[in-house]
Design a protein around this motif. Structure first.
Motif, mmCIF file in Angstrom:
data_model
loop_
_atom_site.group_PDB
_atom_site.id
_atom_site.type_symbol
_atom_site.label_atom_id
_atom_site.label_comp_id
_atom_site.label_asym_id
_atom_site.label_seq_id
_atom_site.Cartn_x
_atom_site.Cartn_y
_atom_site.Cartn_z
ATOM 1 N N ILE A 85 114.317 79.799 22.540
ATOM 2 C CA ILE A 85 115.193 78.639 22.174
ATOM 3 C C ILE A 85 114.354 77.795 21.974
ATOM 4 O O ILE A 85 113.415 77.511 21.152
ATOM 5 C CB ILE A 85 116.574 78.787 22.499
ATOM 6 C CG1 ILE A 85 117.238 79.615 21.986
ATOM 7 C CG2 ILE A 85 117.024 77.640 21.581
ATOM 8 C CD1 ILE A 85 119.010 79.501 22.799
ATOM 9 N N GLY A 86 113.953 78.114 22.851
ATOM 10 C CA GLY A 86 112.702 76.508 23.271
ATOM 11 C C GLY A 86 111.191 76.810 22.120
ATOM 12 O O GLY A 86 110.747 75.845 21.850
ATOM 13 N N SER A 87 111.159 78.075 21.778
ATOM 14 C CA SER A 87 109.600 78.525 20.685
ATOM 15 C C SER A 87 110.097 78.113 20.076
ATOM 16 O O SER A 87 109.198 77.180 19.386
ATOM 17 C CB SER A 87 109.139 80.034 21.120
ATOM 18 O OG SER A 87 109.105 80.138 22.503
ATOM 19 N N PHE A 88 111.482 78.065 19.442
ATOM 20 C CA PHE A 88 111.663 77.978 18.135
ATOM 21 C C PHE A 88 111.786 76.502 18.024
ATOM 22 O O PHE A 88 111.390 75.918 17.164
ATOM 23 C CB PHE A 88 113.202 78.511 17.676
ATOM 24 C CG PHE A 88 113.260 80.353 16.846
ATOM 25 C CD1 PHE A 88 112.398 79.818 16.169
ATOM 26 C CD2 PHE A 88 113.193 81.191 18.050
ATOM 27 C CE1 PHE A 88 111.979 81.226 14.982
ATOM 28 C CE2 PHE A 88 113.493 82.790 17.321
ATOM 29 C CZ PHE A 88 112.225 82.369 16.215
ATOM 30 N N VAL A 89 112.297 75.184 19.106
ATOM 31 C CA VAL A 89 112.377 74.476 18.720
ATOM 32 C C VAL A 89 111.187 73.314 18.750
ATOM 33 O O VAL A 89 111.513 72.829 18.133
ATOM 34 C CB VAL A 89 113.627 73.826 19.872
ATOM 35 C CG1 VAL A 89 113.403 72.214 20.037
ATOM 36 C CG2 VAL A 89 114.860 74.207 19.807
ATOM 37 N N TYR B 123 104.234 84.950 4.936
ATOM 38 C CA TYR B 123 105.556 85.108 5.790
ATOM 39 C C TYR B 123 106.018 83.916 6.307
ATOM 40 O O TYR B 123 106.830 83.907 6.645
ATOM 41 C CB TYR B 123 104.797 86.435 7.033
ATOM 42 C CG TYR B 123 105.526 86.325 8.618
ATOM 43 C CD1 TYR B 123 106.174 86.754 8.308
ATOM 44 C CD2 TYR B 123 105.337 85.039 9.582
ATOM 45 C CE1 TYR B 123 107.758 87.414 9.422
ATOM 46 C CE2 TYR B 123 106.364 84.897 10.514
ATOM 47 C CZ TYR B 123 107.286 86.455 10.734
ATOM 48 O OH TYR B 123 108.635 86.556 11.430
ATOM 49 N N ASP B 124 105.233 82.525 7.154
ATOM 50 C CA ASP B 124 106.136 81.808 7.254
ATOM 51 C C ASP B 124 106.639 80.836 6.194
ATOM 52 O O ASP B 124 107.994 80.597 6.325
ATOM 53 C CB ASP B 124 104.619 80.953 8.124
ATOM 54 C CG ASP B 124 104.794 79.336 7.601
ATOM 55 O OD1 ASP B 124 105.456 79.083 8.950
ATOM 56 O OD2 ASP B 124 104.968 78.847 7.287
ATOM 57 N N HIS B 125 106.353 81.327 5.129
ATOM 58 C CA HIS B 125 106.838 80.539 3.898
ATOM 59 C C HIS B 125 108.487 81.214 3.562
ATOM 60 O O HIS B 125 109.374 80.979 3.816
ATOM 61 C CB HIS B 125 106.687 80.352 2.453
ATOM 62 C CG HIS B 125 106.643 79.115 1.610
ATOM 63 N ND1 HIS B 125 107.258 77.944 1.590
ATOM 64 C CD2 HIS B 125 107.622 80.016 0.620
ATOM 65 C CE1 HIS B 125 107.628 77.897 0.325
ATOM 66 N NE2 HIS B 125 107.682 79.499 0.328
ATOM 67 N N HIS B 126 108.007 82.524 2.972
ATOM 68 C CA HIS B 126 109.019 83.504 2.692
ATOM 69 C C HIS B 126 110.356 84.314 3.514
ATOM 70 O O HIS B 126 111.392 84.298 3.188
ATOM 71 C CB HIS B 126 108.536 84.104 1.941
ATOM 72 C CG HIS B 126 108.282 83.782 0.553
ATOM 73 N ND1 HIS B 126 109.394 83.568 -0.205
ATOM 74 C CD2 HIS B 126 106.533 83.937 0.508
ATOM 75 C CE1 HIS B 126 107.933 82.703 -1.215
ATOM 76 N NE2 HIS B 126 106.744 83.113 -1.417
ATOM 77 N N LEU B 127 109.894 84.640 4.785
ATOM 78 C CA LEU B 127 110.485 84.840 6.212
ATOM 79 C C LEU B 127 110.513 83.999 7.162
ATOM 80 O O LEU B 127 111.558 83.905 7.243
ATOM 81 C CB LEU B 127 109.815 86.071 6.314
ATOM 82 C CG LEU B 127 109.493 87.235 5.007
ATOM 83 C CD1 LEU B 127 108.947 88.498 5.722
ATOM 84 C CD2 LEU B 127 110.133 87.519 4.608
ATOM 85 N N VAL C 14 113.000 80.668 6.722
ATOM 86 C CA VAL C 14 114.894 81.311 7.126
ATOM 87 C C VAL C 14 115.165 80.925 8.417
ATOM 88 O O VAL C 14 116.491 80.899 8.120
ATOM 89 C CB VAL C 14 115.213 81.698 5.546
ATOM 90 C CG1 VAL C 14 114.774 83.237 6.223
ATOM 91 C CG2 VAL C 14 116.393 81.986 5.357
ATOM 92 N N VAL C 15 114.766 81.621 8.992
ATOM 93 C CA VAL C 15 115.057 82.154 10.278
ATOM 94 C C VAL C 15 115.411 80.912 10.969
ATOM 95 O O VAL C 15 116.324 80.883 12.016
ATOM 96 C CB VAL C 15 113.843 83.387 10.727
ATOM 97 C CG1 VAL C 15 113.940 83.912 12.739
ATOM 98 C CG2 VAL C 15 114.574 84.430 9.860
ATOM 99 N N ILE C 16 114.230 80.810 11.144
ATOM 100 C CA ILE C 16 114.307 79.284 12.324
ATOM 101 C C ILE C 16 115.384 78.409 11.917
ATOM 102 O O ILE C 16 115.809 77.762 12.734
ATOM 103 C CB ILE C 16 112.564 78.413 11.762
ATOM 104 C CG1 ILE C 16 112.280 78.787 12.479
ATOM 105 C CG2 ILE C 16 112.761 76.701 12.998
ATOM 106 C CD1 ILE C 16 110.188 78.473 11.985
#
Length: 607
Positions: A120-124, A458-462, A465-467
């Motif tokens: 979670i910290g990585s995503f934040v 990958y960053d834009h399309h996948l 939305v996950v983030i």
């Protein structure tokens, strides 16, 4: 005496070139010559202007096309691989969310809470990093847009260009306007902004009509009568229906129109290939009056690199946001500012978005647009990159170009149309499979370039939305996790807070910063950069002032319902089938009476 290479220094002033070559012993050879006059002459002594003036007005229907075809990879089985890999976005998105929302919450939280905190910290951290990168780019873009928003029609012609450059008036622009049963008044608005260009006499417009439209020829000939005299040339192509291997849509239309106009300009008008740029836009595109003058200047200044360049202006969706519901207007405002941020970030080389230009030489090298796909802007960039051995990059034209927000028949229909448009945009995720195939098949392109394109897609399309889902869901699913925070690095004092408290605090701070910046950016765009622009509604009460700012508070809701959910919807549809039915966006705000007979031009949207 040892031989040393001479270091020659050049300077130019008043059309005179001075060369100074230092020699051994301190002496210097000084050579003074006149600057060479850029050539604007064809073989046989005929000038470009004379060649064009021999073919005045509109050409009419173009039926001859350039024959180029793209080379096959993977022994001709690439299309099968693309269809198989079209399932990858759904597998990635739903597997990741299943892990985070269920497996991570049920098992990871109990067994390894430290790993859960790390994830979670990585995503934040990544989300916060993207936030500051976005606004750094947006503020820099605003500065550059103000600098280049010059309405003087001679401004770019007067700019200094490299010595020996091609003449400014030797560059010609082919502009493709693909459309299918668009309202004629909407096409007129687009053509108005092209005909109002400061160098309109060096623009050849090609209307990309569809053969399946019964009114196509009548509409094209009507527009030709109205606009041929205001441009360097006016013609239209009629894309045939039912061609094997083609997918009906913008890309296949552009492919045919580009081949036709290239044949016309090279073989008919005898304009050299290297003097032509090709621009594609939507049927509701509103150009800055100096757009093509700026493009000409940059094209010349790029020297030989111009043949490896895409030219991208700053696309926005603000011309008609006063006609759509607040949630839709907010979404299109966020998209506009986001595009500004991409264009203004000096660390990024953005991909094209709907409206872009490139040299005709590069388009021919890539065998023009891919007629078998629906997502065409990014795909064309990737196609050119591989055809050109990885040399392609983008030149940013820091000037605004507008395209309209979707307008339906009523309030609810407009929201539905906006949602459907978002789903179609996210079909671009199919390019991830295309890039995977090309990454392993095209070893003539540098590995770093291949990986950069793959990561960007990958960053834009996948990943995006996950983030979004992770950052929204984490405080509720993992909120009770205790986090030790060092509040004083000198005394070592430490306090324990629940993860939910930390994340909500981070949310609140960045929500406020985002909202304030969004309001300022929207207000400045409407009241400064877009004020007085043709077909932009910037001063209406619903598009300006406190009421507009309050509506921007809807941006989290707009992101969820008009980005996150449509993205997952698109991925699911791609998993079920990779055969798409292209449906043009509804642009009914300018619905006009049928001028050519037949049914209403706005009713039949299916392709």
């Amino acid at each position: 005496t040892p031989h040393l290479p001479a270091l020659t220094m050049k300077s130019q002033e008043g059309g005179v070139v001075t060369e100074r070559t230092p020699l051994l012993g301190g002496s210097t050879i000084v050579t003074i010559t006149s600057a060479p006059a850029p050539s604007n002459t064809l073989a046989g002594g005929q000038t470009l202007r004379t060649s064009i003036e021999e073919h005045p007005g509109g050409k009419g229907l173009l039926s001859e096309a350039q024959p180029d075809q793209a080379d096959a990879v993977c022994c001709g089985h690439e299309n099968t691989m693309y269809h198989v890999l079209a399932r990858l976005p759904a597998i990635h998105t739903f597997s990741f969310l299943a892990f985070f929302l269920y497996f991570g919450h049920v098992w990871l939280l109990m067994q390894r809470p430290d790993i859960a905190v790390w994830i979670i910290g990585s995503f934040v951290t990544y989300g916060v990093f993207r936030f500051y990168m976005m606004w750094f780019g947006a503020w820099n873009a605003l500065f550059l847009l103000r600098k280049n928003d010059v309405r003087d029609p001679e401004h770019w012609q007067k700019q200094v260009r490299p010595l020996g450059s091609m003449a400014f008036d030797s560059v010609w622009h082919a502009v493709i306007v693909p459309n299918y049963k668009e309202p004629v008044d909407k096409l007129r608005q687009t053509l108005d902004t092209i005909a109002s260009q400061s160098i309109a006499n060096r623009i050849v417009v090609c209307m990309g009509m569809e053969g399946r439209d019964p009114n196509a020829v009548a509409v094209a000939e009507l527009l030709q009568k109205e606009y041929a005299g205001r441009l360097g040339g006016f013609c239209y192509s009629l894309h045939p229906a039912g061609v094997d291997g083609e997918t009906p849509g913008k890309s296949s239309n552009e492919n045919w129109a580009a081949r036709c106009v290239a044949q016309y300009m090279i073989e008919g008008l005898r304009i050299p290939l290297d003097c032509i740029t090709i621009t594609t836009c939507d049927a509701d595109t509103f150009f800055h009056p100096n757009h093509f003058s700026y493009l000409t200047h940059q094209y010349i200044c790029d020297g030989e690199d111009r043949y490896h360049k895409f030219y991208l202006a700053v696309t926005n969706f603000l011309p008609n946001t006063g006609q759509v519901p607040a949630i839709c207007a907010t979404r299109f405002t966020v998209l506009s500012v986001g595009r500004m941020a991409e264009m203004g970030n000096p660390l990024l080389s953005p991909f094209p978005l709907a409206i872009y230009s490139l040299s005709l030489r590069l388009a021919k090298k890539a065998a023009f647009w891919d007629p078998s796909v629906i997502p065409e802007d990014w795909h064309m960039y990737f196609r050119c990159m591989y055809a050109d051995g990885g040399q392609v990059s983008a030149t940013k034209l820091m000037i605004t170009v507008g395209t309209e927000a979707v307008v339906g028949r009523n309030y609810a229909d407009t929201i539905k149309e906006t949602y459907d448009q978002s789903v179609r945009w996210q079909w671009g995720a199919i390019d991830v499979g295309y890039l995977l195939v090309q990454t392993f098949a095209r070893w003539d392109t540098p590995l770093l370039k291949r990986l950069q394109m793959l990561y960007a897609a990958y960053d834009h399309h996948l990943l995006a939305v996950v983030i979004c889902v992770v950052l929204v869901a984490a405080p509720f699913l993992y909120g009770k996790l205790p986090i030790m925070v060092n509040l004083n690095i000198f005394t070592g004092a430490e306090l324990i807070f629940p993860l939910k408290t930390i994340m909500v605090t981070v949310w609140a701070i960045h929500f406020g910063m985002h909202f304030i910046s969004l309001c300022y950016m929207d207000h400045t765009l409407r009241n400064d950069l877009l004020k007085g622009r043709e077909h932009f509604e910037t001063q209406a009460q619903q598009t300006n002032g406190p009421g507009k700012w309050i509506s921007l508070l809807l941006f989290p809701v707009a992101d969820i319902f008009l980005f996150v959910i449509p993205t997952m919807h698109a991925h699911l549809k791609m998993f079920i089938s990779s055969n798409f039915n292209y449906v043009p966006s509804a642009k009914l705000g300018a619905r006009c009476p049928n001028p050519c007979g037949g049914e209403d031009l706005g009713n039949d949207k299916d392709v």
